[in-house]
Design an enzyme around this catalytic site. Structure first.
Site, short mmCIF file in Angstrom:
data_model
loop_
_atom_site.label_atom_id
_atom_site.label_comp_id
_atom_site.label_asym_id
_atom_site.label_seq_id
_atom_site.Cartn_x
_atom_site.Cartn_y
_atom_site.Cartn_z
N CYS A 129 35.02 122.20 -72.47
CA CYS A 129 34.30 122.06 -70.97
C CYS A 129 33.62 123.31 -70.57
CB CYS A 129 35.53 121.33 -70.08
SG CYS A 129 34.91 121.51 -68.39
N CYS A 155 30.80 117.29 -63.95
CA CYS A 155 29.71 118.14 -63.65
C CYS A 155 28.51 117.15 -62.87
CB CYS A 155 29.05 119.09 -64.50
SG CYS A 155 30.26 120.45 -65.08
N CYS A 212 26.24 121.13 -71.98
CA CYS A 212 27.58 120.69 -72.55
C CYS A 212 27.21 119.51 -73.44
CB CYS A 212 28.46 120.07 -71.26
SG CYS A 212 29.82 119.16 -71.68
N CYS A 268 35.14 123.42 -47.54
CA CYS A 268 34.36 123.01 -48.87
C CYS A 268 33.67 121.79 -48.62
CB CYS A 268 35.65 122.67 -49.91
SG CYS A 268 36.70 121.49 -48.97
N TYR A 317 46.32 126.42 -41.66
CA TYR A 317 46.32 126.04 -42.95
C TYR A 317 46.35 127.01 -44.14
CZ TYR A 317 44.41 121.69 -40.50
OH TYR A 317 44.27 120.69 -39.71
N GLU A 340 51.38 126.56 -42.00
CA GLU A 340 51.12 125.65 -42.96
C GLU A 340 52.14 124.46 -43.03
OE1 GLU A 340 49.89 123.30 -45.70
OE2 GLU A 340 48.89 125.08 -45.60
N GLN A 345 42.28 128.81 -55.22
CA GLN A 345 41.25 128.40 -55.48
C GLN A 345 40.77 128.76 -57.05
OE1 GLN A 345 38.78 127.49 -53.45
NE2 GLN A 345 39.19 128.07 -51.29
#
Length: 481
Positions: free
Chosen positions: A186, A108, A99, A435, A339, A360, A310
Site C-alpha cells: 500500500c 485512495c 499503486c 476533518c 474532545y 474527554e 493522528q
C-alpha cells in the site's frame, strides 16, 4: 508555481453546483449503458461529477475538464453513478497511479490526480462547504498545506483479513463493497505496516487459521492492525478475532517476532459482534508492552491499540502548530481543550498557556493523557473524564473562565448543546480543528449566530491521495453575552 496557477485557473474544482432533475423527469441513461460524459467538477468524495443531457453522473477516477466514456452501474431519479471506461480527453492534472491495485481498491480516491492539483481541489472543497453549507462570507481560506512526502505516511494500518478464491487475502475493501483487495504494498502505508500485512497473510496461511466470514459469522481472524512510532521505530501488531481464543498463539507470536522489525507489542482484541466496528471491547497484551511511543515535535506520547493518534505524524506537527498559532497565547491564558483524546493538542497548548483543561468522554483516553503529561513533565494541565456539555458548566460554576477553547471533534462535528456550552463560557477565541468541511461549516454558522466570527481557515493535507482534508479555523468573539 506557474503550473499550480495554471491548474487553479483552468479547472473548475467543485465550483459548480450540481443541478438535479425534477421528480417528473425521466433519467436519460439506463443501467449498463455507455455514454460520453463531460466532467465538470469534483465531488466531495473525490469522484468526477459529469453531465449528460443536463443529468448528473458521478464517475470515480474522472477529473474536471475531461471527456470520458462511462458505463452506468446505478440509476436514481435525480442522478446516476458510473464506472470510468476510457478517458477520451484527459486533464493536464491526470497522472498514472503508482499503486498497481488502485483502480479496484477503495483506500485512495485521488492517486490519478497530480498532487499539486489535489491540494487545490481540497482548498476548493473547503470553500464550497463554507459558502454553500455554512452560507458564510468574508473568511480567508488559505491554500492547502501539502505534505513534504505524500507517500508511505500512515502510521496506523487496519486491514480486514478474509478469503478469495481459496487463498488468504489482507488489504483494503474494494470501493463501495466488502470485497477485500489483496494488498502487497500500500503506497500510503508505512513500510513496516506493509510488512505486517504480508507476514500475517503468510502466518494465517501456514498455520491454517480460519479467517472470518462476514456473511456467516464464522471463522477466527477478522482484522490486523499495525501501529508504527515513526520517530521511535517501535511497532505494535494487533490481531482482532471473533473468538475468545487466538489459535496457536505461541506460534503466531514467534513468527511475528522473527519477521516484523521494531516489534515491541502484540495485542489480541476480541470482537464477536456481527458489525462493521473493527475493535471489540476486550483487549489484552499477549507479548511485550501495552503501548508503543512516538514523538510529535519534542513531545513523547504513549499509544495503545485503542488510542486516537493522528495517522500522519509529520503533518500532525504542522496541524497542531497551526492550532497553537491561532490560539495566540502569551503564557497567561486559561485554555479548554474539548474532545482532548489522549492529550496531544492539550500538551502542545500547555507550553504557551498558564493552564489547560482537557475534557474527554472516553476514560481510557484520559488515563493515557495523564500518562503522556507525566512522561513529558508537564504539570499545568488537568484532564477530566466526562461529557463536555456537563463538565464545562461545572468548570464555569467553579470560577474557571477560559480565554480560548480548542475543539477537535469527531467527523460528525459538535452537537448543538456543545456549541451552546462554548458560547456560555464566553471565550475570546475558539480554535476549531476538523476533518470534515461539511460539519465544520455547519458548526461555524451556528457560532456566527451567537456572535463568533470565523476569520480564517487553514486546510492541511493529512491524507494525501484521498479526498479527506483537515482544517484549522480561527474564530473570534465579536460580541459578549
Amino acid at each position: 508555481m506557474q503550473q499550480v496557477e495554471t491548474l487553479r485557473k483552468g479547472y473548475k474544482f467543485c465550483t459548480d453546483k450540481v443541478s438535479y432533475m425534477s421528480k417528473n423527469q425521466i433519467a436519460p441513461v439506463r443501467m449498463g449503458g455507455r455514454y460520453t460524459v463531460e466532467i465538470v467538477n469534483l465531488g466531495h468524495s473525490g469522484e468526477g461529477v459529469g453531465r449528460y443531457r443536463d443529468f448528473t453522473i458521478f464517475v470515480p477516477q474522472a477529473l474536471p475538464g475531461e471527456t470520458a466514456e462511462v458505463e452506468i452501474n446505478e440509476v436514481k431519479k435525480s442522478y446516476a453513478k458510473a464506472k470510468l471506461i476510457a478517458v477520451k480527453q484527459a486533464s493536464p492534472a491526470r497522472v498514472e497511479p503508482v499503486c498497481p491495485v488502485y483502480r479496484n481498491c477503495g483506500g485512495c480516491q485521488l492517486q490519478h490526480m497530480q498532487y499539486e492539483a489535489q491540494l487545490i481541489a481540497k482548498q476548493q472543497q473547503v470553500i464550497n462547504a463554507i459558502t454553500r453549507i455554512g452560507k458564510l462570507a468574508d473568511i480567508t481560506i488559505h491554500p492547502t498545506i501539502g505534505a513534504a512526502n505524500p507517500w508511505y505516511y500512515r502510521n496506523k494500518m487496519q486491514f480486514p483479513v478474509g478469503q478469495a478464491q481459496g487463498e488468504v487475502v489482507v488489504g483494503c475493501y474494494s470501493q463501495g463493497t466488502h470485497a477485500i483487495i489483496n494488498t502487497d504494498n500500500c503506497c500510503i502505508q508505512h513500510a513496516v505496516n506493509n510488512t505486517i500485512a504480508g507476514q500475517v497473510r503468510r502466518i494465517v496461511t501456514d498455520l491454517n487459521i480460519a479467517t472470518y466470514n462476514e456473511r456467516t459469522g464464522e471463522g477466527v481472524i477478522r482484522h490486523v492492525m499495525g501501529r508504527v512510532g515513526t520517530a521511535t521505530g517501535e511497532v505494535m501488531v494487533a490481531l482482532v478475532t471473533a473468538t475468545d481464543q487466538l489459535p496457536q498463539q505461541d506460534k503466531i507470536i514467534a513468527a511475528l517476532q522473527q519477521s516484523v522489525p521494531g516489534l515491541v507489542s502484540i495485542i489480541h482484541n476480541i470482537n464477536p459482534k456481527r458489525s462493521n466496528i473493527i475493535l471489540g471491547e476486550t483487549t489484552r497484551t499477549i507479548w511485550g508492552k501495552d503501548t508503543i511511543t512516538d514523538k510529535l515535535g519534542n513531545l513523547t506520547f504513549h499509544i495503545s491499540a485503542r488510542s486516537f493518534f493522528q495517522v500522519n505524524t509529520e503533518q500532525t506537527v504542522v496541524l497542531y502548530g497551526k492550532a497553537v498559532e491561532y490560539a495566540d497565547l502569551s503564557g497567561k491564558e486559561t485554555v479548554i481543550d474539548a474532545y482532548c483524546g489522549t492529550g496531544t493538542i492539550t500538551l502542545f497548548l500547555a507550553a504557551r498557556a498558564a493552564k489547560v483543561y482537557g475534557i474527554e468522554i472516553v476514560e481510557p483516553a484520559i488515563a493515557d493523557a495523564w500518562q503522556n503529561a507525566r512522561t513529558n513533565k508537564i504539570d499545568n494541565v488537568e484532564f477530566i473524564a466526562g461529557d463536555a456539555v456537563q463538565v464545562m458548566p461545572d468548570l464555569y460554576r467553579s470560577g474557571i473562565r477560559p480565554d480560548t477553547i480548542v475543539v477537535d471533534p469527531p467527523r460528525a462535528g459538535c452537537e448543538a448543546k456543545v456549541l451552546e456550552a462554548f458560547v456560555k463560557m464566553n471565550p475570546k477565541r475558539i480554535v476549531y480543528v476538523s476533518c470534515n468541511p461539511a460539519s465544520l461549516a455547519r458548526d461555524l454558522a451556528i457560532l456566527a449566530e451567537q456572535g463568533y466570527k470565523t476569520e480564517e481557515i487553514q486546510p492541511v493535507d493529512m491524507f494525501p491521495h484521498t479526498h479527506h482534508v483537515e482544517n484549522v479555523a480561527r474564530v473570534e468573539r465579536k460580541r459578549s453575552l
